[in-house]
Scaffold this active site. Sequence first.
Site, PDB file in Angstrom:
ATOM      1  N   HIS A 144       1.972 -16.023  -6.821  1.00 34.38           N
ATOM      2  CA  HIS A 144       1.050 -15.130  -7.522  1.00 34.38           C
ATOM      3  C   HIS A 144       1.065 -15.576  -8.984  1.00 34.38           C
ATOM      4  O   HIS A 144       2.134 -15.798  -9.568  1.00 34.38           O
ATOM      5  CB  HIS A 144       1.531 -13.676  -7.392  1.00 34.38           C
ATOM      6  CG  HIS A 144       0.826 -12.746  -8.320  1.00 34.38           C
ATOM      7  ND1 HIS A 144      -0.546 -12.748  -8.459  1.00 34.38           N
ATOM      8  CD2 HIS A 144       1.293 -11.798  -9.176  1.00 34.38           C
ATOM      9  CE1 HIS A 144      -0.881 -11.835  -9.365  1.00 34.38           C
ATOM     10  NE2 HIS A 144       0.208 -11.249  -9.806  1.00 34.38           N
TER      11      HIS A 144
ATOM     12  N   CYS B  99      -1.643  -6.537  -7.044  1.00 33.16           N
ATOM     13  CA  CYS B  99      -1.986  -7.934  -6.728  1.00 33.16           C
ATOM     14  C   CYS B  99      -1.466  -8.379  -5.367  1.00 33.16           C
ATOM     15  O   CYS B  99      -1.619  -9.536  -4.985  1.00 33.16           O
ATOM     16  CB  CYS B  99      -1.453  -8.861  -7.815  1.00 33.16           C
ATOM     17  SG  CYS B  99      -2.093  -8.464  -9.427  1.00 33.16           S
TER      18      CYS B  99
ATOM     19  N   GLU C  80      -7.882  -4.215  -6.824  1.00 35.00           N
ATOM     20  CA  GLU C  80      -7.371  -3.113  -7.634  1.00 35.00           C
ATOM     21  C   GLU C  80      -8.367  -2.805  -8.748  1.00 35.00           C
ATOM     22  O   GLU C  80      -8.028  -2.159  -9.729  1.00 35.00           O
ATOM     23  CB  GLU C  80      -5.974  -3.407  -8.177  1.00 35.00           C
ATOM     24  CG  GLU C  80      -5.854  -4.637  -9.029  1.00 35.00           C
ATOM     25  CD  GLU C  80      -4.436  -4.845  -9.520  1.00 35.00           C
ATOM     26  OE1 GLU C  80      -3.884  -3.927 -10.147  1.00 35.00           O
ATOM     27  OE2 GLU C  80      -3.893  -5.943  -9.297  1.00 35.00           O
TER      28      GLU C  80
END
Length: 388
Positions: A233, A111, A79
């Site tokens: 994450h 993400c 990103e």
Amino acid sequence: MIVGIDKIGFATAKYKLDMTDLATARATDPNKYSIGLMLDTLSIAPITEDIVTLGAAAAEKILTSEDKANIDMVILATESGIDQSKAAAVFVHALLGIQPFARSIEIKEACYSATAALNYAKLHVTVHPQSKVLVIASDIAKYGLHTSGEPTQGAGAIAMLVTSQPRILAFNDDNIAQTRDVMDFWRPNYSTTPFVQGMFSTKQYLDSLKTTWQEYQKRQGLSLDDFSAFCFHVPYPKLANKGLNKLLDKSVSDKAKERLVQNFEDSIIYSRKIGNIYTGSLYLCFLSLLENTQSLKAGNRIGFFSYGSGAVSEIFSGNLVAGFNGMLKYDHLTEIDDRILLSVDDYEKLFFEELQLDADGNANFADYQTHTFALDSIIEHQRRYRKN
Ligand code: COA
């Protein structure tokens, strides 16, 4: 057909910022960063290190010339793209010398995108078992000076080789994804840093985890007791820790709880020192677990929670393959600890240096330290890379 991760590599920037120094400069209690966010240092990339150089460096570590002759797809998830049209994967393909008859693309969903890339790689290898797919998750997480996200920045890339008969992790076909349209974090084309609703984004992360996990359990009939470790994450380790606590309800046995908590601690060792690397951070968590745990064995099931703002989340699992330890050949801890310490003043200059192009679209850069590759110059708006 067994498909999964055969090799995994990592590269980060050569500079670091100490969180205590940042706390002092921002008149903040250092415990807010070290305990409140669970961060100790951040990786800081100069202008000559970008998603191409970091991604290529992570991949160069793990690929043999035989791999390069057999890879037929390169997917770079990011990103923090450097071009609206040309995929960063095309630059990486050239820098690595991968055989020409390969597909090279860039893929985006905050993400989450590396997880989508792994899914595409899995499908491709399932149909073409001789193929090898290089999946790269590469990002520079830059929130801006004096923002609430500033202490959660970072830079780094993970490279994974997806093959049949993998030697690290065999994917299970148990993925459950969820999409919800929310504005928790986004970066319009006209902005170099993201807009973020910090607290709202943490709520979205945790609620996506809870609801995706409920659906996963319902469809797969598994409980946490079936997992040896869970990777998350990691925008910053404290949020992943909250995620783990959300999963550890009363139904989980004490033995499983102890195992999952210990493995979680091992899985965040690298993130505590690197900061956020956006889409690679889940896989950095996995790498940290693999390289630092003593307790995992072949056949153990590892869970993965992927989250990308906007928002898409996914839970899936894989089983460790016999001999996985033999595939971990790098001393990442020493590499991470050897980064050059920056003062806060130097971090502010180095991380936020803006591109200065002349009238013809040319730029040269100061001689910063970079990993294996560097952005050498820009000539007539074309990025030129070199190997160090
Ligand atoms: N000692 C110990 N802990 C402290 C502390 C101190 N002196 N001061 C604050 N803390 C704790 C807080 O209690 C809080 O912990 P908790 O979440 O368990 O309650 C934590 O440190 C963070 O403090 P808070 O005041 O909530 O931080 P903030 O308002 O500065 O922002 C974020 C935190 C995450 C919102 C901010 O870092 C951000 O915007 N990050 C980017 C977005 C992001 O990463 N989103 C994640 C989903 S993708």
